[in-house]
Design a protein around this motif. Structure first.
Motif, short mmCIF file in Angstrom:
data_model
loop_
_atom_site.label_atom_id
_atom_site.label_comp_id
_atom_site.label_asym_id
_atom_site.label_seq_id
_atom_site.Cartn_x
_atom_site.Cartn_y
_atom_site.Cartn_z
N MET A 151 -1.38 1.09 14.35
CA MET A 151 -1.02 2.38 13.79
C MET A 151 0.49 2.50 13.68
O MET A 151 1.22 2.06 14.54
N VAL A 152 0.93 3.11 12.62
CA VAL A 152 2.36 3.33 12.42
C VAL A 152 2.76 4.60 13.16
O VAL A 152 2.13 5.64 13.00
N GLU A 153 3.81 4.48 13.98
CA GLU A 153 4.33 5.67 14.64
C GLU A 153 4.94 6.57 13.58
O GLU A 153 5.58 6.11 12.66
N ARG A 154 4.76 7.86 13.73
CA ARG A 154 5.27 8.80 12.75
C ARG A 154 6.79 8.81 12.67
O ARG A 154 7.35 9.28 11.71
N THR A 155 7.47 8.28 13.68
CA THR A 155 8.92 8.23 13.63
C THR A 155 9.42 7.02 12.85
O THR A 155 10.59 6.96 12.51
N LYS A 156 8.54 6.09 12.55
CA LYS A 156 8.92 4.90 11.79
C LYS A 156 8.86 5.16 10.30
O LYS A 156 7.94 5.81 9.81
N GLN A 157 9.85 4.64 9.60
CA GLN A 157 9.83 4.60 8.15
C GLN A 157 9.56 3.15 7.75
O GLN A 157 10.11 2.23 8.36
N VAL A 158 8.71 2.97 6.76
CA VAL A 158 8.36 1.63 6.31
C VAL A 158 8.72 1.52 4.83
O VAL A 158 8.32 2.36 4.03
N GLU A 159 9.46 0.49 4.50
CA GLU A 159 9.77 0.21 3.10
C GLU A 159 9.28 -1.20 2.80
O GLU A 159 9.57 -2.14 3.55
N ILE A 160 8.52 -1.31 1.72
CA ILE A 160 7.95 -2.60 1.34
C ILE A 160 8.51 -2.99 -0.02
O ILE A 160 8.43 -2.24 -0.99
N PHE A 161 9.08 -4.17 -0.06
CA PHE A 161 9.55 -4.77 -1.31
C PHE A 161 8.53 -5.84 -1.68
O PHE A 161 8.39 -6.84 -0.97
N LEU A 162 7.81 -5.61 -2.74
CA LEU A 162 6.71 -6.49 -3.15
C LEU A 162 7.16 -7.33 -4.34
O LEU A 162 7.59 -6.79 -5.36
N PHE A 163 7.06 -8.64 -4.20
CA PHE A 163 7.46 -9.57 -5.25
C PHE A 163 6.20 -10.12 -5.90
O PHE A 163 5.38 -10.76 -5.22
N VAL A 164 6.04 -9.85 -7.20
CA VAL A 164 4.79 -10.21 -7.88
C VAL A 164 5.05 -10.99 -9.16
O VAL A 164 6.08 -10.83 -9.81
N ASN A 165 4.08 -11.80 -9.50
CA ASN A 165 3.99 -12.41 -10.83
C ASN A 165 3.00 -11.51 -11.57
O ASN A 165 1.82 -11.46 -11.20
N PRO A 166 3.44 -10.79 -12.59
CA PRO A 166 2.57 -9.78 -13.20
C PRO A 166 1.32 -10.34 -13.90
O PRO A 166 0.42 -9.57 -14.20
N ILE A 167 1.23 -11.65 -14.11
CA ILE A 167 0.03 -12.21 -14.74
C ILE A 167 -0.91 -12.88 -13.72
O ILE A 167 -1.92 -13.44 -14.09
N CYS A 168 -0.58 -12.76 -12.45
CA CYS A 168 -1.30 -13.47 -11.39
C CYS A 168 -2.32 -12.57 -10.68
O CYS A 168 -1.99 -11.48 -10.22
N LYS A 169 -3.54 -13.07 -10.57
CA LYS A 169 -4.62 -12.32 -9.92
C LYS A 169 -4.30 -12.04 -8.44
O LYS A 169 -4.57 -10.96 -7.94
N ALA A 170 -3.72 -13.01 -7.76
CA ALA A 170 -3.37 -12.82 -6.34
C ALA A 170 -2.33 -11.70 -6.19
O ALA A 170 -2.39 -10.92 -5.24
N SER A 171 -1.40 -11.62 -7.13
CA SER A 171 -0.41 -10.54 -7.08
C SER A 171 -1.08 -9.18 -7.27
O SER A 171 -0.76 -8.23 -6.56
N LEU A 172 -2.01 -9.10 -8.20
CA LEU A 172 -2.74 -7.84 -8.42
C LEU A 172 -3.50 -7.44 -7.16
O LEU A 172 -3.45 -6.28 -6.74
N LYS A 173 -4.17 -8.39 -6.53
CA LYS A 173 -4.92 -8.08 -5.31
C LYS A 173 -3.98 -7.62 -4.19
O LYS A 173 -4.30 -6.68 -3.46
N MET A 174 -2.82 -8.25 -4.08
CA MET A 174 -1.89 -7.86 -3.02
C MET A 174 -1.28 -6.49 -3.33
O MET A 174 -1.07 -5.70 -2.41
N GLU A 175 -1.02 -6.19 -4.60
CA GLU A 175 -0.55 -4.85 -4.96
C GLU A 175 -1.55 -3.81 -4.50
O GLU A 175 -1.17 -2.78 -3.92
N ASP A 176 -2.84 -4.06 -4.75
CA ASP A 176 -3.88 -3.12 -4.33
C ASP A 176 -3.87 -2.94 -2.81
O ASP A 176 -4.00 -1.82 -2.31
N GLU A 177 -3.72 -4.02 -2.06
CA GLU A 177 -3.69 -3.95 -0.60
C GLU A 177 -2.47 -3.16 -0.11
O GLU A 177 -2.57 -2.32 0.78
N VAL A 178 -1.32 -3.45 -0.68
CA VAL A 178 -0.09 -2.75 -0.28
C VAL A 178 -0.21 -1.27 -0.62
O VAL A 178 0.18 -0.40 0.18
N LEU A 179 -0.77 -0.95 -1.78
CA LEU A 179 -0.93 0.45 -2.16
C LEU A 179 -1.92 1.17 -1.23
O LEU A 179 -1.74 2.35 -0.94
N LYS A 180 -2.94 0.46 -0.76
CA LYS A 180 -3.86 1.05 0.25
C LYS A 180 -3.07 1.44 1.50
O LYS A 180 -3.25 2.52 2.05
#
Length: 188
Positions: A1-30
């Motif tokens: 669980m993320v403590e409410r005092t923590k801020q999390v910033e995610i820098f996601l590096f994707v290949n926009p034509i790659c299925k694995a990138s799309l799946k990881m985008e979905d996971e990060v957005l979840k």
């Protein structure tokens, strides 16, 4: 669980034509949706000869020059379109990217002007501005800056991400493999 005092910033590096990138985008957005108040995401379309070569090798594509050029151009133009969409807001940019990726990757539709426009409409983009920005030298410059920023943050492959947490202490972790929302929960 993320403590409410923590801020999390995610820098996601994707290949926009790659299925694995799309799946990881979905996971990060979840993950981001679960901690919306404490989390930010920045997506970088990251593509160069090494990432394209790995993409072709992972998908058992023949290394034919015509296919290489087609995939390189699709990734490059889709990156420019994403950046042009993001100028109208990060959320709209993500909506555009996900819409067009799902059409290209899941529905197996080829990149075309019609597909760009259809996806831009789904993301509720101002079409005149989007098309102007897509063809502008400014967006090309932003693409170049994104490539430099991705390299500076240590990205060498896609999909990958840099997770930065702040709170009592600041911690940055580069993950150069596929991660799920659960992996991110455990990390932070």
């Amino acid at each position: 669980m993320v403590e409410r005092t923590k801020q999390v910033e995610i820098f996601l590096f994707v290949n926009p034509i790659c299925k694995a990138s799309l799946k990881m985008e979905d996971e990060v957005l979840k993950f981001v949706d679960a901690y919306e108040e404490n989390t930010q995401i920045t997506i970088y379309p990251y593509h160069n000869t090494q990432t394209l070569y790995r993409y072709m090798k992972e998908n058992d594509f023949p290394t034919e020059i015509a296919l290489w050029n087609k995939l390189y151009n699709e990734s490059f133009h889709l990156s420019l379109a994403f950046i042009a969409a993001t100028i109208q807001g990060k959320k709209k940019g993500r909506e555009f990217l996900l819409a067009i990726q799902r059409k290209m990757i899941i529905q197996k539709r080829g990149l075309s002007k019609d597909l760009l426009i259809e996806s831009a409409e789904l993301a509720d983009l101002d079409m005149e501005i989007f098309l102007f920005d897509f063809h502008s030298p400014f967006v090309q410059h932003l693409f170049d800056l994104d490539q430099d920023a991705s390299s500076a943050m240590g990205a060498t492959d896609t999909p990958s991400c840099l997770v930065v947490t702040t709170g009592e202490e600041k911690k940055a972790t580069l993950i150069e493999k596929f991660v799920t929302a659960e992996d991110l929960y455990q990390l932070v």
